[in-house]
Design a protein around this motif. Sequence first.
Motif, PDB file in Angstrom:
ATOM      1  N   LYS A   6       0.826  -1.214   0.000  1.00  9.19           N
ATOM      2  CA  LYS A   6       0.000   0.000   0.000  1.00  9.19           C
ATOM      3  C   LYS A   6       0.862   1.267   0.000  1.00  9.19           C
ATOM      4  O   LYS A   6       0.499   2.268  -0.610  1.00  9.19           O
ATOM      5  N   THR A   7       2.003   1.212   0.669  1.00  4.29           N
ATOM      6  CA  THR A   7       2.831   2.426   0.777  1.00  4.29           C
ATOM      7  C   THR A   7       3.228   2.965  -0.600  1.00  4.29           C
ATOM      8  O   THR A   7       3.030   4.144  -0.903  1.00  4.29           O
ATOM      9  N   LEU A  12       5.266   3.370  12.260  1.00  2.00           N
ATOM     10  CA  LEU A  12       4.789   3.306  10.878  1.00  2.00           C
ATOM     11  C   LEU A  12       5.258   4.530  10.095  1.00  2.00           C
ATOM     12  O   LEU A  12       5.677   4.410   8.940  1.00  2.00           O
ATOM     13  N   ASP A  23      -2.872   6.825   6.291  1.00  2.00           N
ATOM     14  CA  ASP A  23      -2.506   5.412   6.272  1.00  2.00           C
ATOM     15  C   ASP A  23      -3.092   4.747   7.518  1.00  2.00           C
ATOM     16  O   ASP A  23      -3.316   5.410   8.536  1.00  2.00           O
ATOM     17  N   GLU A  24      -3.340   3.455   7.428  1.00  2.00           N
ATOM     18  CA  GLU A  24      -4.032   2.723   8.510  1.00  2.00           C
ATOM     19  C   GLU A  24      -5.282   3.498   8.918  1.00  2.00           C
ATOM     20  O   GLU A  24      -5.491   3.849  10.092  1.00  2.00           O
TER      21      GLU A  24
HETATM   22 MG    MG Z   1       1.076  -0.100   5.364  1.00  2.00          MG
END
Ligand code: MG
Length: 246
Positions: free
Chosen positions: A79-80, A117, A186-187
């Motif tokens: 995803k990053t 993260l 993110d998340e």
């Molecule tokens: Mg991730």
Amino acid sequence: ESNITEGYAKHRVVTKGFNVPPHANTFDALTNRYRIPSHLLANLSTNGYTQPTSIQSYGIPILLEHRDLAAISPTGTGKTLTYTFPIFSSLGNPSTTANSDAGLGVRALILSPTRELAHQIHNECLKLSQGRKWKVVLFSKATANTLTDKKARDKVDIIISTPLRLIASIRSGHLELENVRHLVLDEADRMLDSEFLSQVQEIVAACNHPKLQKAVFSATLPANAEKIAMGMLNNPIRVVVGTKDT
Ligand code: MG
Ligand code: ADP
């Protein structure tokens, strides 16, 4: 992660939204359709990214077309890179090398629920920024202090931060977000949960550029978080990557 390519065949991808751009099965297919800076392509292969994962095939074209995106894809599916690659591509040039008429200052903001993260995201950004003078800042108390000078802030291209740390600088007038074109949560399941929601909303409100693109990424998005996300995004495309056997 080591066998990330083996996972592709098992993926089932469902998209929802208006005018979903066609997905790209290879990074080369992207270069046929979009103007991708050559250093970015070089950095892909340097770092062993030879083939896009499912979420990358679908998500990268959507973000390159400057659409809002809700991306749901399991942990470890890349995803990053799905959001960092389009950010670097769309920004084109680092602030320090831009012409006077190009936008200066923070143009992309990535929010993460934890420092750990944020640190990992920063590392992924460094991989893609090799060879160019991108200034990607992992926001902390120390970096916030170095950025109390407006001239220093105007050299920053991308900030990665947890919400609370950022809010302190916004409130003290030591951070402007009006030039941010790319905002990523993110998340997102955690970011849109009660612990962070009001902080995230304050930051989203401070990102008031008319062409702001918003994207949320998560491994799962519970109904409540999904509802909040959909209210936050404009004309979004939703991409869900699942496994065929589920
Ligand atoms: Mg991730
Ligand atoms: P997620 O956020 O979905 O959990 P990450 O973005 O952290 O996944 O990526 C997981 C791992 O896969 C990282 O080590 C990353 O470098 C690697 N990776 C991502 N995209 C690719 C790709 N296209 N090819 C090979 N490895 C990749």
